[in-house]
Design an enzyme around this catalytic site. Structure first.
Site, mmCIF file in Angstrom:
data_model
loop_
_atom_site.group_PDB
_atom_site.id
_atom_site.type_symbol
_atom_site.label_atom_id
_atom_site.label_comp_id
_atom_site.label_asym_id
_atom_site.label_seq_id
_atom_site.Cartn_x
_atom_site.Cartn_y
_atom_site.Cartn_z
ATOM 1 N N ARG A 96 0.850 -1.192 0.000
ATOM 2 C CA ARG A 96 0.000 0.000 0.000
ATOM 3 C C ARG A 96 0.889 1.246 0.000
ATOM 4 O O ARG A 96 2.002 1.225 0.525
ATOM 5 C CB ARG A 96 -0.904 0.021 1.235
ATOM 6 C CG ARG A 96 -1.953 1.127 1.168
ATOM 7 C CD ARG A 96 -2.666 1.350 2.481
ATOM 8 N NE ARG A 96 -3.609 2.464 2.353
ATOM 9 C CZ ARG A 96 -4.111 3.157 3.369
ATOM 10 N NH1 ARG A 96 -3.754 2.861 4.601
ATOM 11 N NH2 ARG A 96 -4.958 4.144 3.161
ATOM 12 N N HIS A 97 0.389 2.331 -0.569
ATOM 13 C CA HIS A 97 1.140 3.585 -0.624
ATOM 14 C C HIS A 97 1.396 4.141 0.782
ATOM 15 O O HIS A 97 0.806 3.697 1.772
ATOM 16 C CB HIS A 97 0.374 4.624 -1.452
ATOM 17 C CG HIS A 97 -1.019 4.870 -0.942
ATOM 18 N ND1 HIS A 97 -1.291 5.631 0.180
ATOM 19 C CD2 HIS A 97 -2.223 4.428 -1.398
ATOM 20 C CE1 HIS A 97 -2.588 5.663 0.389
ATOM 21 N NE2 HIS A 97 -3.188 4.933 -0.535
ATOM 22 N N HIS A 129 -3.021 0.142 -3.420
ATOM 23 C CA HIS A 129 -3.866 0.702 -2.368
ATOM 24 C C HIS A 129 -4.138 -0.366 -1.306
ATOM 25 O O HIS A 129 -3.706 -1.507 -1.444
ATOM 26 C CB HIS A 129 -5.166 1.199 -2.991
ATOM 27 C CG HIS A 129 -4.941 2.136 -4.145
ATOM 28 N ND1 HIS A 129 -4.906 3.500 -4.004
ATOM 29 C CD2 HIS A 129 -4.694 1.886 -5.463
ATOM 30 C CE1 HIS A 129 -4.665 4.066 -5.178
ATOM 31 N NE2 HIS A 129 -4.530 3.108 -6.084
#
Length: 625
Positions: free
Chosen positions: A365-366, A552
């Site tokens: 995930r970012h 995400h």
């Protein structure tokens, strides 16, 4: 009051409460504690010392259930010690590292003799007496070593006890249960089925072979001294999850829970649906109090971490069976018992399963996004009246990348915060420390994902060698987009001009135009499955190396589950899982090329955990009242 607790009240309230004459109880009574509360404290702490019981009473002074007549549950286990125990602990550690946690990791190695039963607090001492008497009567016939044979299936791995030894253990369990039931007025049920020592339970079928290889490193004939131990647990929280506090948390509101580092918290998964994102509601094991707490201050603990050992009976056999030879010493490394022979065996298995020797997929995930910290109106906070960007807080990015269209498009395609940039670079440095070789990098078109990929590559010192492939098909489930339209992302040219290392020659599997606003869950699952398969096909296997995918929170499940052959989660379960995934949360899959499949294993680096840091105005409380 819950129905289950009402039934428990009915079960115990009509029973006669006889007074104990124990020295511990008399000491607590002399301090002014009521008898039933003193007995409760002694039962909860294993009736060991006055200090333990007094500390428990002090911690539970605000416990709303302190007067509740609900007893503890007790179980009788046969536990190995010595070299066999050390081998089993090594297996526990390695199986968790390579295959993730399974049901067996919730409890320490043991053979169940009598499963959990209730006993009134004032009669627990009778269980101790029974264990001593029955142990003494079986000490002469207890086998000097127990025959263990490995048994494996797609969901269970463990040692079965040989028939002749099983008969002795069953007789011991039956004798304890009969005498305890009669003396302590409780229903104790001995285990009369196939006796076993579980190694792994309820694991993914594709992990079976790996677990079997690790289990074969255990010599079941190793020297061992067996101990019959009586454990207790709080019966109210049997079906709850147990969390461990990583940090101290001081409540900001009256409905929040005070926790100290190392505290255990019981959480009912069925009661979390209406709780605000990032929070859970739970009950403290240390204090008995209930309230809200930040979920990222905790980690999952084992079920048995809150159990209490009361008494044990050591079966002393001929010393030759558990003496330590000079050639195979047990030494302590970093506080853990370490057995060289087991370590050598495990190393042999690991040499065949080192992730760096296989192709892997790391889905991430970012990092922390700026609107996650400053809210959806973050853009209004950092623009002047004439539309120029400025930095109102040090966690805002120093600049915004240039784009040809309106700066207002950043509202639905926000950048990383400065902390998010730091997080990403830190993860890259950790991957470098672990000598992880990244051959390909794919990113969602969202700016925060491209930035995360860029800074991870910088930490890896690969930003001049590996370019980022922007894949629109990696974008999150569009139903979750607040704007109800697909964001206006920066173009590949704009990203390259902003100094992001973009592979401008790459053409995505799913063009941006194919993303549909508010897509159904089925469409999103289908898109994700197709994208991950196309990425794997597009990256030639070089025998080793990692494909890094930056996406995400939803990416971790939607891209890894089809890869390892698992069906998609139910949409409601999916949402609950995703909301718990933090910034830079990651999953790692490795290829078993010889078996033409992938398996999920522990990521090559640790997770990144940190606390919140609120905004501060020096005037408030320093200068002004």
């Amino acid at each position: 009051m819950a129905v289950a607790e009402t039934q428990l009240y009915a079960k115990v309230s009509n029973k006669h409460r006889s007074k104990s004459t124990s020295v511990l109880l008399e000491s607590l009574l002399a301090k002014g504690f009521p008898a039933h509360i003193a007995q409760k404290a002694l039962a909860a702490t294993g009736q060991k010392t006055i200090e333990d019981a007094a500390k428990w009473l002090h911690s539970h002074c605000n416990d709303p259930s302190l007067d509740d007549p609900i007893p503890q549950e007790y179980a009788l286990y046969l536990c190995p010690t010595g070299r066999l125990h050390n081998h089993l602990q090594e297996f526990w550690k390695e199986s968790k590292r390579q295959c993730g946690k399974n049901r067996a990791h919730e409890v320490f190695p043991h053979i169940t003799l009598c499963d959990f039963f209730t006993c009134e607090d004032q009669k627990v001492e009778l269980l101790y007496d029974t264990l001593k008497r029955v142990g003494d009567s079986f000490s002469q016939c207890f086998p000097p070593s127990i025959s263990l044979s490995l048994h494996s299936s797609t969901s269970y791995l463990g040692f079965f006890i040989g028939d002749s030894h099983s008969n002795i253990l069953r007789d011991f369990a039956l004798a304890f249960s009969s005498e305890a039931s009669a003396l302590a007025d409780c229903h104790v049920k001995p285990c009369l089925k196939q006796l076993h020592l579980t190694l792994a339970h309820k694991f993914y079928p594709h992990h079976q072979k790996t677990l079997e290889q690790l289990a074969k490193c255990i010599n079941p004939g190793e020297a061992c001294q067996w101990v019959a131990a009586l454990y207790s647990r709080d019966m109210r929280f049997v079906h709850y999850q147990t969390l461990r506090a990583l940090f101290q948390y001081k409540p900001q509101n009256i409905d929040e829970l005070m926790i100290n580092t190392g505290d255990f918290i019981y959480v009912d998964p069925t009661q979390q649906s209406d709780v605000s994102e990032g929070w859970v509601i739970g009950t403290s094991h240390r204090t008995g109090c209930r309230g809200f707490l930040p979920e990222n201050y905790t980690e999952r603990a084992n079920e048995s971490d809150t159990w209490v050992k009361h008494r044990e009976y050591v079966f002393v056999t001929a010393s030759k069976f558990f003496s330590q030879t000079e050639n195979e010493p047990n030494v302590k490394l970093n506080g853990e018992v370490h057995n060289p022979s087991m370590a050598r065996s495990v190393t042999n298995v690991l040499s065949l399963q080192n992730p760096t020797l296989r192709r892997g997929v790391l889905v991430m995930r970012h990092g922390e996004r700026v609107d996650e910290v400053f809210g959806k109106s973050w853009l209004q906070q950092c623009l002047t009246a004439d539309g120029k960007y400025y930095r109102p807080d040090l966690n805002f990015p120093s600049t915004l990348p240039k784009r040809k269209d309106s700066v207002k498009h950043f509202e639905y395609d926000p950048p990383l915060s400065c902390c998010g940039i730091f997080q990403s670079r830190l993860i890259g440095e950790a991957l470098l420390d672990q000598q992880v070789t990244v051959n390909y990098v794919y990113s969602s078109p969202a700016l925060r994902c491209v930035q995360t990929a860029q800074h991870v590559l910088q930490g890896l010192k690969l930003d001049q060698k590996v370019k980022i492939r922007v894949e629109p098909g990696l974008f999150e489930w569009t139903k979750w987009e607040a704007s109800r339209v697909i964001p206006n992302f920066m173009t590949l040219t704009e990203l390259a001009e902003a100094s992001y290392k973009i592979d401008t020659s790459y053409r995505g599997n799913f063009p941006l135009s194919s993303l549909v606003p508010s897509e159904s869950y089925e469409v999103y699952v289908s898109r994700s499955s197709a994208v991950i398969k196309q990425i794997i096909t597009a990256c030639p296997s070089k025998g080793k190396g990692v494909i890094l995918i930056v996406g995400h929170g939803s990416s971790l499940a939607s891209f890894t589950r089809p890869l390892i052959g698992l069906p998609a989660r139910d949409s409601s379960d999916f949402a609950q899982v995703v909301r718990k995934i933090p910034s830079l949360g990651m999953c790692f899959c490795e290829e078993l090329k010889e078996e033409n499949k992938w398996q999920m294993v522990n990521p090559p680096v640790k997770t990144l955990t940190h606390g919140a840091n609120a905004a501060f105005n020096w005037r408030n409380g320093i200068v002004e009242d």
